[in-house]
Design a protein around this motif. Structure first.
Motif, PDB file in Angstrom:
ATOM      1  N   GLU A  61     -11.258   4.069   8.507  1.00 50.59           N
ATOM      2  CA  GLU A  61     -12.168   4.754   7.575  1.00 50.59           C
ATOM      3  C   GLU A  61     -13.429   5.245   8.302  1.00 50.59           C
ATOM      4  N   ASP A  62     -14.019   4.407   9.136  1.00 49.63           N
ATOM      5  CA  ASP A  62     -15.223   4.812   9.861  1.00 49.63           C
ATOM      6  C   ASP A  62     -14.927   5.923  10.869  1.00 49.63           C
ATOM      7  N   ASN A  64     -12.605   8.151  10.538  1.00 47.29           N
ATOM      8  CA  ASN A  64     -12.415   9.347   9.717  1.00 47.29           C
ATOM      9  C   ASN A  64     -13.768   9.928   9.297  1.00 47.29           C
ATOM     10  N   THR A  65     -14.674   9.072   8.857  1.00 45.40           N
ATOM     11  CA  THR A  65     -16.011   9.542   8.454  1.00 45.40           C
ATOM     12  C   THR A  65     -16.708  10.227   9.621  1.00 45.40           C
ATOM     13  N   SER A  95      -7.251  13.324   9.663  1.00 43.52           N
ATOM     14  CA  SER A  95      -8.673  13.645   9.850  1.00 43.52           C
ATOM     15  C   SER A  95      -8.828  15.028  10.470  1.00 43.52           C
TER      16      SER A  95
END
Length: 183
Positions: A61-62, A64-65, A95
């Motif tokens: 998740e990080d 991807n962010t 991503s």
């Protein structure tokens, strides 16, 4: 009233394993493009992470962010006539696809380049000591070793940096930009 044509921007997205040669190629390409009179920004993944994504870890998740943030900055720059050269691992296909879709939605050219250096070569180069730290058990989640890297399925260009010099790799990227009328 006189109108002047604004330079066409684009994003050149260099994706690959750590120590594949992405940043070296980006810097050589950026220097050449600037010498030709183009507006260029090199958005190095490590540098951008330090400032734009400070506090993020390395979970999926990080990561991807972080990629989405870099992708947004690149798209805004490119939409405004800058050649944004982006050396970033960006290990996950979804991503990168989201970044590509953002560019397509704004009509902004996006060129994905796979810096396809074998992990064994990257490990030998080990520019930042990541592979050595992983081998010593002091690092987990190293992309391409114990965390996945999903290679692009249809990049505009694949660079096998273990078979050519960084200058030759940068020349190949420049040739793609020229063929698309972007330089």
């Amino acid at each position: 009233m006189t109108t002047t044509a604004r330079a066409q921007g684009a994003t050149v997205w260099l994706t690959g394993l750590p120590s594949a040669g992405k940043t070296t190629i980006a810097r050589i390409l950026g220097t050449r493009l600037r010498a030709e009179g183009h507006r260029v920004e090199v958005l190095d993944g490590d540098e951008v992470r330090r400032f734009l994504s400070a506090g993020l870890g390395f979970s999926r998740e990080d990561r991807n962010t972080n990629v989405q943030r870099i992708g947004l900055v690149a798209e805004v720059l490119a939409r405004n006539g800058v050649l944004a050269v982006v050396p970033v691992i960006a290990p996950y296909a979804d991503s990168r696809d989201a970044v590509r879709e953002r560019h397509e939605a704004s009509g902004t050219p996006y060129i994905e380049v796979h810096v396809a250096t074998p992990v064994e070569v990257c490990s030998e180069r080990d520019v930042k000591g990541l592979y050595a730290r992983q081998a010593a058990g002091r690092l987990t989640g190293l992309t391409g070793v114990d965390d996945p890297y999903e290679p692009p399925l249809d990049p505009a260009l694949t660079l096998e940096t273990h078979l050519q010099t960084p200058e030759q790799s940068a020349d190949s990227v420049h040739a793609v930009l020229a063929a698309r009328g972007l330089v």
